[in-house]
Design a protein around this motif. Structure first.
Motif, PDB file in Angstrom:
ATOM      1  N   LEU A  42       0.824  -1.210   0.000  1.00 59.20           N
ATOM      2  CA  LEU A  42       0.000   0.000   0.000  1.00 59.20           C
ATOM      3  C   LEU A  42       0.861   1.265   0.000  1.00 59.20           C
ATOM      4  N   GLU A  43       1.957   1.233   0.736  1.00 57.51           N
ATOM      5  CA  GLU A  43       2.866   2.392   0.767  1.00 57.51           C
ATOM      6  C   GLU A  43       3.474   2.630  -0.612  1.00 57.51           C
ATOM      7  N   ARG A  44       3.852   1.548  -1.284  1.00 57.40           N
ATOM      8  CA  ARG A  44       4.447   1.707  -2.620  1.00 57.40           C
ATOM      9  C   ARG A  44       3.422   2.256  -3.592  1.00 57.40           C
ATOM     10  N   LEU A  45       2.206   1.770  -3.552  1.00 54.10           N
ATOM     11  CA  LEU A  45       1.163   2.303  -4.428  1.00 54.10           C
ATOM     12  C   LEU A  45       0.896   3.774  -4.137  1.00 54.10           C
ATOM     13  N   ASP A  46       0.989   4.140  -2.873  1.00 52.19           N
ATOM     14  CA  ASP A  46       0.738   5.532  -2.478  1.00 52.19           C
ATOM     15  C   ASP A  46       1.785   6.475  -3.072  1.00 52.19           C
ATOM     16  N   LEU A  89      -1.029 -10.769  -1.587  1.00 49.69           N
ATOM     17  CA  LEU A  89      -1.086  -9.410  -1.036  1.00 49.69           C
ATOM     18  C   LEU A  89      -2.215  -8.607  -1.683  1.00 49.69           C
ATOM     19  N   ILE A  90      -2.348  -8.757  -2.990  1.00 53.98           N
ATOM     20  CA  ILE A  90      -3.410  -8.039  -3.707  1.00 53.98           C
ATOM     21  C   ILE A  90      -4.777  -8.540  -3.258  1.00 53.98           C
ATOM     22  N   GLU A  91      -4.900  -9.843  -3.069  1.00 56.58           N
ATOM     23  CA  GLU A  91      -6.165 -10.410  -2.597  1.00 56.58           C
ATOM     24  C   GLU A  91      -6.533  -9.847  -1.224  1.00 56.58           C
ATOM     25  N   ALA A  92      -5.541  -9.731  -0.341  1.00 56.86           N
ATOM     26  CA  ALA A  92      -5.796  -9.171   0.991  1.00 56.86           C
ATOM     27  C   ALA A  92      -6.204  -7.707   0.888  1.00 56.86           C
ATOM     28  N   ALA A  93      -5.526  -6.946   0.030  1.00 55.15           N
ATOM     29  CA  ALA A  93      -5.850  -5.530  -0.140  1.00 55.15           C
ATOM     30  C   ALA A  93      -7.273  -5.350  -0.663  1.00 55.15           C
ATOM     31  N   GLU A  94      -7.686  -6.227  -1.585  1.00 58.06           N
ATOM     32  CA  GLU A  94      -9.058  -6.183  -2.095  1.00 58.06           C
ATOM     33  C   GLU A  94     -10.060  -6.542  -1.000  1.00 58.06           C
TER      34      GLU A  94
END
Length: 236
Positions: free
Chosen positions: A89-93, A119-124
């Protein structure tokens, strides 16, 4: 398996669903051999494979699934650590428009493709990111989490965790139990009605890790017992 290696060597990639193990899609790779990993067609094919694997973020009711014992599919918690999720999330930010091509993140974050997809699944699942056409974007909530203090992140994570059906079920069981305690074996046995034994055990371990971070539950390793945090027991 590493997706780049698969695209480099294979002529087709079969995408399987985790449960019940059915074929979801088949990606044909028409690139001539030998293949150039830096060529535009090669990178476009990797992007297409990631788009197939990651899918597209659905409505929240679909993403969350159902609680154990309820009709519908109980979605397992992705096996990822909170620090790794925060790193994504920090990198996307930091990226333009809070958005990235998924296939570029494996090298960017120094993780393999399987871990990245988890990681993407968890973020979703937690509402921190959305996926479409091979790209991942931060949601406003994900942006808030990435920029929050440690305490702020815990509060956001806890609020989202209470919406996840598996956690909502676990917290409800704890609230209804004697002295708001549950043995590890009781929780795992209940989850084995939804998952194979090995996966049920993994789900218990992930629930412990995530619940401790969010401070919505405690777990005594010596007694192998869940406890409801006092403040959590007062919530309705």
């Amino acid at each position: 398996h590493n997706i780049e290696e698969a695209v480099f060597m294979a002529d087709r990639i079969v995408v399987m669903d985790k449960s019940p193990g059915r074929v979801v899609s088949e990606v044909k790779i028409d690139l001539p051999h030998p293949r150039n990993r830096k060529s535009a067609p090669f990178l476009a094919t990797i992007d297409r494979v990631y788009a197939t694997l990651a899918g597209q973020t659905e409505a929240e009711s679909v993403e969350l699934g159902s609680a154990p014992g309820e009709p519908g599919r109980t979605r397992p918690l992705p096996d990822v650590g909170i620090n790794d999720l925060a790193g994504l999330l920090e990198r996307l930010d930091e990226m333009p428009n809070k958005r990235a091509d998924i296939y570029r993140l494996t090298e960017d974050l120094k993780v393999d493709s399987n871990h990245l997809l988890a990681l993407i699944e968890a973020a979703e699942l937690l509402g921190f990111a959305s996926v479409a056409q091979g790209d991942i974007s931060l949601t406003p909530l994900g942006e808030t989490f990435a920029e929050a203090s440690i305490l702020g992140r815990k509060a956001i994570f806890a609020a989202r965790l209470r919406r996840v059906p598996l956690f909502r079920w676990l917290l409800s069981m704890l609230k209804a139990s004697h002295r708001q305690q549950l043995d590890h074996a009781v929780v795992q046995t209940a989850l084995e009605l939804e998952f194979p034994p090995e996966e049920a055990e993994r789900q218990v371990e992930i629930a412990i890790q995530w619940g401790r971070y969010a401070e919505v539950l405690a777990y005594d390793d010596a007694e192998e017992r869940f406890y409801l945090e006092p403040a959590e027991g007062t919530k309705t």
